[in-house]
Scaffold this active site. Structure first.
Site, PDB file in Angstrom:
ATOM      1  N   THR A 215      28.329  48.344  53.578  1.00  0.00           N
ATOM      2  CA  THR A 215      27.202  47.595  54.110  1.00  0.00           C
ATOM      3  C   THR A 215      27.345  47.342  55.602  1.00  0.00           C
ATOM      4  OG1 THR A 215      28.335  45.617  53.388  1.00  0.00           O
ATOM      5  CG2 THR A 215      26.624  46.441  51.967  1.00  0.00           C
TER       6      THR A 215
ATOM      7  N   ASP B 279      32.682  44.774  45.534  1.00  0.00           N
ATOM      8  CA  ASP B 279      32.679  46.043  46.261  1.00  0.00           C
ATOM      9  C   ASP B 279      33.553  47.063  45.555  1.00  0.00           C
ATOM     10  OD1 ASP B 279      31.062  44.838  48.026  1.00  0.00           O
ATOM     11  OD2 ASP B 279      32.354  45.058  49.779  1.00  0.00           O
TER      12      ASP B 279
ATOM     13  N   ASP C 189      32.063  40.898  54.880  1.00  0.00           N
ATOM     14  CA  ASP C 189      31.169  41.768  54.146  1.00  0.00           C
ATOM     15  C   ASP C 189      29.815  41.769  54.845  1.00  0.00           C
ATOM     16  OD1 ASP C 189      30.293  43.312  51.899  1.00  0.00           O
ATOM     17  OD2 ASP C 189      29.185  41.556  51.259  1.00  0.00           O
TER      18      ASP C 189
END
Lengths: 527, 535
Positions: free
Chosen positions: B102, B400, B69
């Site tokens: 991201t 997410d 992530d």
């Protein structure tokens, strides 16, 4: 302009192949470290702590070994973590899970060197793990309905678990202890109800299971040493000076006479409290906190047995066993449930006096008294017994059972091999590798026993080619043997957890292509 | 260093301790900044897409995090460079705003910087580049709007939502059971969503993890899970039709905030005080009982005596429950948080159909489940997994997925994933570039090239030939006028993302482009870096 410095001074960054190498090497080093402890002929490790006294632990329990290591390699930490979780969740197989994950990574390293993308390896491993799990599911035996057989299964599992530990000499004795203890729990996994007391002296054979409850405390002076049909009040209350809990209260007096008065009042208060306790109609009072001399004397006068400073676990267990409740206020005796037992007496184990409660109301809890030559021995015995108890209690809930001695690994390896042959594409290499990693476990068991592993594994593989084979490694005779005849069994839950956690860990490490180590936090003091 | 003099010829001191600072100016400053921005993007580049790799991060305290992530990686990296910190901020703001993408936003910014570097070398002024980028980003923004599709779903037909969440989850380590996790995420979001107002309060979804078991055991609980156990070991482990008193006052004697002293100087006072104290405990418990509560949940601890009294009156209690959890419990059970015993009334009690304590594994781990609540708007996702890292990573992935589902409910426009939107934008921007006179044309064209970086990285991470694949897909898009062609990361055999069911939210994509452009503009405008030299 050279590349700008991104990270802080002492931080390091490793990328791509180097990162992968670093994590492979770290993980394999950990796996190799515990490898030699696997199996019935596995060796022990001595761990010396760096703390004061350099206390020494001798163990072959994977989780214990790994817990005590100070590891810097992040990948190795992943393995330590899975072994810890295995310990928490099923209690046994802590070594196997690390060894399997290590072997999976070893195989993965070869594949990566052969230019297969880690993601391909991962997807292969996943398919293989799924297939292996299904293969095991097909072979499980469930004897839940047949109480006799089920008990025999439990016995076998306990023996198998214990055979790799220090208790292997008396494994039958201890297996019986463990099975009896777990059967008393009647399906609950609450191992707290089983108390283990360690007393140096005697030999391991002298260990025994006591149906009652043993409290490692002394009876107060001048109080009865033996009570029949005891009514027990279990309490958690202050029996030293009953402090005033209202905030800010303090005593302020202007003369000595007043001090004396207040002291009398305090004594009176304690006397009242004791009287209230005695009014419950009890003849035994067990408190978690200290009992001062004065109340103790009062109890002795009333012929009540008072036991002070029983630790929290002891109190809870005692409450569980005797069926009483833990009380802190004593104003309404009718609503407090008292505990009962047939007999309280002081007994001697070795040189220590202990209090023994027998004939208790609820048969759930019991005590195992371990005897042994040295504290190290006892510690290790406790760990081993703990493993066995964990596995058994889990098996009571999930009663599916497999054979042991490398049999499940061979079954899985065979199924996975077949899958590899059917799968097109690069993934099949990974699947094949998975089966090789599985076979590494019986190989290690054989190696640790000083046997010719290459020969044995080849024989075992041939044996498993037949349908419904029950062959495994018989370490005692050093040959391939029939596991169902030898009575070597393992719990399905343990094997499944080993398989899944090891695959998950290997996958996690494989997916990494960069390691960023932050600068260690600066310690203000020392160092 | 530049010096200024006053009319007497004395130098002004502009920078304190000038000699001890390093200073970069002009083109050098821009190049240095670009280099560090690129370096950050390079780290994240390999984590993009379903076949992206993970990063292993060791924190200053030695804890290990494994994740792919983007926001988490950058946050934990502990960067020291100012520009790198800007990139970290960039990814964080994408995380706050959208929750997903991201990694993409940083990779995008990196490639924009890379293109800018080339233009700078040709002598184009940074401000002109920035302006060109601005124009281009607007074109891309509008183009995305055009190629977006409305996306139909309802509370009963959740399949499309699940598909979207699966796209998000497929790039994470949890993709083994992405299907079930996606369903959990969607159901959780729908449970708390207000479809009328198109609003989702993610605070109502609690994500709780417990080590052990396997990923497949992860479940959605319509209720609250509290990581606590009953305060007394002998209290009942299961309560049906519970009426819950939610307290923020301790079961202890009062502690007035003002300083005070209670002086005891006579025996009578000593005795009254004692009786007061006992009465106090008794009153507290009685008040709970009088209100009709069958379960007490308290933010603070209990005195031993109070604990026993509760036990004695058959009133189970849970102590030391955190403030956030307390609030959630209050929302879920429809109860009110009561700060004083006196204010406890039957109306203020929360209701739950079932409260039970559940034990895990061989250790003494117990949790309290509060289910069948009066108001089912608060839900808990309870994650199980092999180890702590796995749980943490699953938490991030679920977060997410939750964000994606929320964004879809807020705005149901989608664009297709797999780099198809970027390729399509790149074509549109390229075509539009020729219409602009002046130097900006070059910057706009550079923007188009930069957009190609994301599909390129996707292809590279999936083990495909990046340039070949990209050009093939691009030509396919133009030839068939089909904006849904993307990179076939999973080797399914088709480039059409519609068939693969890979999509992303429109606002997510738009936000990515806008944020990345903004940060790049900011970096380009810096022409002087003054920093204290190494000490």
């Amino acid at each position: 302009m050279a590349v700008e410095k991104l990270l802080k001074d002492e931080a390091t960054e490793e990328k791509g192949e180097r990162a992968r190498m670093a994590s492979f090497v770290g993980a394999m080093a950990i796996a190799d470290l515990v490898k030699t402890t696997l199996g019935p002929k596995g060796m022990d490790k001595i761990l010396q702590s760096t703390g004061r006294g350099h206390s020494v632990t001798v163990t072959n329990d994977g989780a214990t070994i790994l817990k005590s290591l100070h590891i810097d390699n992040p990948a190795a930490k992943v393995l330590v973590d899975i072994s810890k979780v295995q310990d928490d969740e099923v209690g046994d197989g802590t070594t196997s899970v690390v060894v399997l994950a290590g072997e999976l990574l070893r195989e993965a390293e070869k594949l990566v060197n052969a230019k297969i993308h880690p993601m391909t390896i991962i997807s292969g491993y996943r398919m293989a793990a799924e297939c292996a799990k299904n293969a095991l599911l097909e072979k499980v035996v469930d004897n839940k309905l047949d109480a006799e057989k089920f008990k025999a299964d439990l016995m076998k599992i306990a023996m198998t678990t214990l055979s790799s530990k220090i208790l292997s000499q008396d494994k039958e004795h201890f297996a019986k202890l463990a099975v009896d203890a777990v059967m008393r729990l009647k399906g609950s996994t609450n191992l707290e109800a089983i108390q283990i007391i360690k007393k140096p002296g005697g030999s391991l054979k002298d260990s025994f299971l006591d149906e009652g409850f043993i409290l490692d405390k002394k009876i107060g002076v001048g109080q009865p040493k033996r009570i029949e049909n005891a009514k027990i009040l279990v309490a958690n209350t202050a029996m030293d000076t009953d402090k005033v809990k209202i905030y800010g209260a303090r005593v302020r007096v202007d003369s000595m006479a007043k001090v004396a008065e207040i002291e009398v009042a305090e004594k009176e208060k304690m006397r009242e409290k004791v009287q209230k306790i005695i009014n419950h109609g009890i003849n035994c009072f067990v408190n978690r906190q200290l009992i001062y001399n004065f109340p103790e004397e009062l109890f002795a006068d009333a012929g009540v047995l008072a036991i002070e400073h029983a630790d929290f676990d002891g109190i809870e267990r005692l409450a569980l066993v005797t069926g009483g409740e833990i009380a802190s206020t004593f104003d309404n005796p009718e609503s407090v449930k008292l505990g009962h037992c047939k007999l309280i007496e002081e007994i001697m184990i070795g040189e220590d006096k202990l209090i023994h409660f027998s004939g208790v109301e609820m048969g759930q809890a019991c005590t195992i008294v371990l005897r042994g030559a040295s504290p190290h021995m006892l510690d290790e015995a406790e760990r081993s017994l703990h493993d066995a108890l964990c596995v058994l209690s889990q098996t009571v809930n999930d009663s599916r059972v497999l054979l042991g001695g490398g049999w499940p690994e061979m079954v899985m390896a065979k199924a996975v091999d077949e899958l590899a042959r059917k799968t097109p594409g690069k993934r099949s290499h990974a699947i094949e590798a998975f089966s090789r990693a599985l076979v590494a476990i019986p190989t290690t068991i054989a190696d640790n026993a000083g046997l010719d592993s290459a020969e044995l594994i080849a024989q075992l593989r041939a044996e498993h080619h037949k349908e419904g084979s029950t062959a495994g490694i018989d370490v005692i005779s050093g040959s391939v043997g029939d596991m169902s005849e030898l009575g070597i069994s393992e719990a399905f839950k343990v094997k499944q957890a080993v398989l899944l956690s090891a695959t998950e860990a290997a996958e996690m490490i494989l997916r990494v292509d960069e390691i960023i180590t932050c600068a260690p936090r600066r310690r203000e003091d020392r160092m | 260093m530049a010096l200024a003099f006053d009319e007497y010829g004395r130098p002004f001191i502009i920078l304190k301790e000038q000699e001890q600072k390093t200073r970069l100016r002009g083109l050098d400053a821009q190049k240095a900044n670009i280099a560090s921005g690129k370096a950050v993007a390079r780290i994240l580049r390999t984590s993009l897409g379903p076949k992206g790799m993970d990063k292993m991060l060791q924190s200053p305290d030695g804890d290990v995090t494994i994740t792919n992530d983007g926001a988490t990686i950058l946050e934990q990296m502990d960067v020291d460079n100012q520009i790198a910190k800007l990139m970290v901020e960039l990814s964080r703001s994408q995380d706050y705003e959208i929750g997903d993408g991201t990694t993409g936003v940083v990779v995008m910014a990196g490639s924009l910087l890379e293109q800018a570097e080339k233009l700078l070398e040709r002598g184009i002024h940074p401000i002109r580049i920035a302006e060109g980028y601005e124009v281009a980003s607007r074109i891309a923004f509008e183009h995305l709007e055009r190629i977006s599709h409305k996306f139909e779903f309802s509370a009963t037909d959740i399949e499309p939502l699940v598909q979207t969440c699966m796209t998000t989850l497929s790039s994470k380590i949890v993709n083994r059971c992405k299907r079930s996790l996606a369903e959990i995420a969607v159901k959780a979001v729908l449970a708390v969503a207000d479809l009328e107002r198109k609003d989702v309060n993610l605070d109502l979804i609690k994500v709780e993890g417990k080590v052990g078991g396997k990923l497949e055991d992860t479940e959605l609980i319509y209720g609250i899970v509290v990581d606590k156990d009953m305060s007394h070991p002998q209290m009942p482990k299961q309560i049906e039709d519970a009426k819950i008193a939610i307290l923020t006052c301790p079961f202890e004697p009062p502690k007035p905030k003002t300083k005070h002293k209670v002086d005891i100087d006579t025996v009578e006072k000593f005795q009254t005080l004692r009786q007061q104290e006992q009465k106090y405990f008794d009153d507290m418990v009685q008040q709970c009982k009088d209100a009709g509560a069958t379960l007490v949940i308290c933010q603070w601890g209990f005195d031993d005596e109070a604990n026993h009294l509760l036990m004695n009156r058959n009133l189970p209690a849970v102590r030391w429950v955190g403030g956030v959890e307390l609030e959630l419990i209050a929302i879920a059970t429809g109860g009110r948080i009561v700060p004083r015993f006196q204010e406890l009334t039957p109306e203020k009690l929360g209701r739950a159909g079932l409260v039970r304590e559940k034990a895990f594994g061989t250790t003494k781990d117990r949790m309290i489940y509060i289910e069948h609540c009066a108001n089912s708007r608060a839900v808990t996702i309870f994650i199980r997994g092999g180890n702590k890292m796995m749980i943490e990573e699953t938490k991030r992935s679920i977060h997410d997925a939750l964000c994606v589902a929320r964004n879809l409910i807020r705005n149901n426009s989608i664009v297709y994933g797999g780099g198809s939107a970027e390729i399509s934008c790149s074509i549109a921007v390229e075509a539009a570039a020729d219409k602009y006179p002046g130097v900006e044309q070059y910057a706009i064209r550079a923007f188009a090239d930069a957009l190609d970086a994301i599909p390129m990285a996707l292809a590279e991470n999936s083990g495909l030939q990046p340039i070949e694949t990209l050009s093939a897909v691009k030509s396919e898009q133009i030839k068939e006028n089909n904006s849904c062609c993307g990179i076939d990361c999973n080797d399914v055999g088709t480039n059409d993302m519609r068939e693969q069911n890979v999509f992303e939210t429109l606002i997510g994509k738009q936000q990515q482009i806008l944020l990345a452009t903004q940060v790049v503009k900011m970096i380009l405008k810096i022409d002087d870096v003054i920093s204290p030299s190494d000490y």
